[in-house]
Design a protein around this motif. Sequence first.
Motif, short mmCIF file in Angstrom:
data_model
loop_
_atom_site.label_atom_id
_atom_site.label_comp_id
_atom_site.label_asym_id
_atom_site.label_seq_id
_atom_site.Cartn_x
_atom_site.Cartn_y
_atom_site.Cartn_z
N VAL A 86 53.56 30.74 36.58
CA VAL A 86 52.75 31.94 36.82
C VAL A 86 51.34 31.65 36.36
O VAL A 86 51.08 31.43 35.17
N VAL A 87 50.42 31.61 37.35
CA VAL A 87 49.02 31.32 37.01
C VAL A 87 48.15 32.57 37.07
O VAL A 87 46.95 32.51 36.78
N GLY A 88 48.75 33.67 37.47
CA GLY A 88 48.01 34.92 37.51
C GLY A 88 48.96 36.09 37.55
O GLY A 88 50.03 36.02 38.15
N GLN A 89 48.58 37.19 36.87
CA GLN A 89 49.47 38.35 36.80
C GLN A 89 48.61 39.60 36.63
O GLN A 89 47.82 39.69 35.69
N GLY A 90 48.74 40.53 37.57
CA GLY A 90 47.93 41.74 37.49
C GLY A 90 47.85 42.42 38.85
O GLY A 90 48.60 42.09 39.77
N THR A 91 46.91 43.35 38.99
CA THR A 91 46.72 44.03 40.27
C THR A 91 45.83 43.17 41.16
O THR A 91 45.26 42.16 40.73
N HIS A 92 45.71 43.58 42.43
CA HIS A 92 44.88 42.86 43.39
C HIS A 92 43.45 42.72 42.87
O HIS A 92 42.88 41.61 42.89
N ARG A 93 42.88 43.81 42.38
CA ARG A 93 41.49 43.77 41.90
C ARG A 93 41.34 42.87 40.69
O ARG A 93 40.38 42.11 40.58
N GLU A 94 42.30 42.97 39.78
CA GLU A 94 42.22 42.14 38.57
C GLU A 94 42.31 40.66 38.91
O GLU A 94 41.57 39.83 38.36
N LEU A 95 43.18 40.32 39.83
CA LEU A 95 43.40 38.92 40.15
C LEU A 95 42.22 38.30 40.89
O LEU A 95 41.95 37.10 40.76
N LEU A 96 41.53 39.11 41.68
CA LEU A 96 40.34 38.58 42.35
C LEU A 96 39.29 38.12 41.35
O LEU A 96 38.51 37.19 41.61
N ASP A 97 39.28 38.76 40.19
CA ASP A 97 38.30 38.40 39.16
C ASP A 97 38.82 37.34 38.18
O ASP A 97 38.03 36.59 37.60
N THR A 98 40.15 37.25 38.03
CA THR A 98 40.68 36.40 36.94
C THR A 98 41.47 35.18 37.42
O THR A 98 41.71 34.26 36.65
N CYS A 99 41.88 35.16 38.69
CA CYS A 99 42.77 34.08 39.15
C CYS A 99 42.17 33.35 40.35
O CYS A 99 42.04 33.93 41.45
N GLU A 100 41.79 32.09 40.15
CA GLU A 100 41.18 31.30 41.21
C GLU A 100 42.14 31.04 42.36
O GLU A 100 41.74 31.04 43.52
N VAL A 101 43.40 30.80 42.04
CA VAL A 101 44.40 30.52 43.09
C VAL A 101 44.53 31.73 44.01
O VAL A 101 44.53 31.61 45.23
N TYR A 102 44.61 32.91 43.42
CA TYR A 102 44.74 34.14 44.21
C TYR A 102 43.48 34.36 45.04
O TYR A 102 43.55 34.74 46.22
N LYS A 103 42.34 34.10 44.42
CA LYS A 103 41.06 34.29 45.13
C LYS A 103 40.97 33.36 46.34
O LYS A 103 40.51 33.75 47.42
#
Length: 578
Positions: free
Chosen positions: A545-562
């Motif tokens: 798990v490299v990112g965990q949160g809402t869509h908005r949170e992940l756009l700011d905190t997770c490069e993979v999700y972005k």
Amino acid sequence: MFRLAKYLKPYLGATILTLFLLFLQTIANLLLPTLMAKIVDIGIPNGNTSYILSVGFYMLLVALLGSAFMVFANLNSAKVAMGFSKDLRRDLFIKVESFSLGEFNKLGTSSLITRTTNDITQVQQLVLMSLRMMVTAPLMVIGGLIMALSTNLELSVVLAFSIPILLVVIGLVAKFGMPLFKSMQVKLDQLNLVLRENLTGIRVIRAFNKVTYEQKRFDAANKDLTSTAIRVNKIMAVLMPSMMIILNLTSVAIIWFGAVRIEAGSFEVGSLIAFIQYVMQIMMALVMVTMMFVMIPRAAASAERINEVLETPFEIQDHVHELTHSSLHGQIVYKDVTFNYPNSEEPALSHISFETTPGKITAIIGGTGSGKSTLINLIPRFYDTTSGEILVNGVNIKDMPQEELRNKVGLVPQKALLFSGTIRDNLKYGKEDATDEDLWRALDIAQARDFVSNMEKGLDSYISQGGTNVSGGQKQRLCIARALVREPEIYIFDDSFSALDFKTDSALRKALKSEVTESAMILVAQRISTIMDADEILVLFDGKVVGQGTHRELLDTCEVYKEIALSQLSKEEIENGK
């Protein structure tokens, strides 16, 4: 082989009756030559017609009784053999149905099909032949020898030479034939594997224009099996001619020496005829034993393969026998879960921790091979965790009966699968007592009412094997409706919206969110648009798990999700999503 004998226990009475009838039939066969000898030695020389007719009548009566005994014995033996194979096939099927995915991967689907069909047929044929010859052959040999010896002891010396030679031939055939029979079953597995892959993958084969390649692949497996079968039959081809040569030479020797004794006046013609018939019965009994030996190697190889399945220990077992109870409903907690596939060097999942509750939508996204499907396959215990634990309603799933656990889960698999039958049958697969109202409600939520109601027979419309008479999107919506009918505590959607257009996808998610409020929902998806509204999103990369949160949170905190978002959505859509 003997380990399967327990399946004959329910048919013990019928088996004993069969053996008794065969015993009577053998006695009848042994009486006939003696009666015929009396006609030749007493009736014919004296011209005693009444004696000939009297003994002839007894011969006819004995022959008819022997035939009747054989008919009823054969009927009984068939019932026993068929019942044996039915019970064995049932237990084998139940065992296979209880396997985890790991055991399926280990044994192979094609091999399991062969073992449940062809291998059981081989053992069934051996049981059938054994029942018919088990008593007949030994009694014919022993009885024939006793009668032959009592007829003329000196002439019986011929048998002391022919029988050992015959036994040596049978032994050599068995020695060289058994390994080849075992090899044939393995090669039959391989042929079934190639055939199954060709039939299930015909679209891909044609799309890539690989029909000729697959024909060559099938031909290679077919020729491999054929060459082994030819080698086996070459060995078996030696058997019958060898036996007939021994049989005929024995007859010639008996007639030769018998004629000498008749000429000397120490032996009668009728006794010689009876003696020859007893010798023929002995030899034919040995032929029957040989036929058994022909079947035993292949049946033994099949029995070994059947026992391998029956004795395979379950990787996943229930450790409790009573249903567990909890005040919680639809809660899932992953605690530091790690999972390795058998013989893999790297874990497919590493240290996964998250929690979901009723009414909460948890989404999982990640690249191909990141472990998304593996993660959700652990919930219904298709596999067991290597370390860590998964709690459902506060109870470790390893301490919960598998039936109880799976009753709480409504799974929509990545590959939509429908069974042959009506739409109603498919929808009621998870809840047999569901009403038509329940079915239509589920179809409404799954956005499938329109196309089902437009079908000529509605819910009673027929679905062909594999759902080939409906489109991919329709098939997927019916699979979703099937899970909804069950009304489980936990919904698992394994990339189940991929075949849907964006409009249907959006309408379906909106309906799910408003209708399914008392169950936990885990949603695996490839499309960002499918999971944007989820309460929590897990981003997987290489099993972590490299990112965990809402869509908005992940756009700011997770490069993979972005990166995934930018590859699918425009900047405007991302900003609007924010």
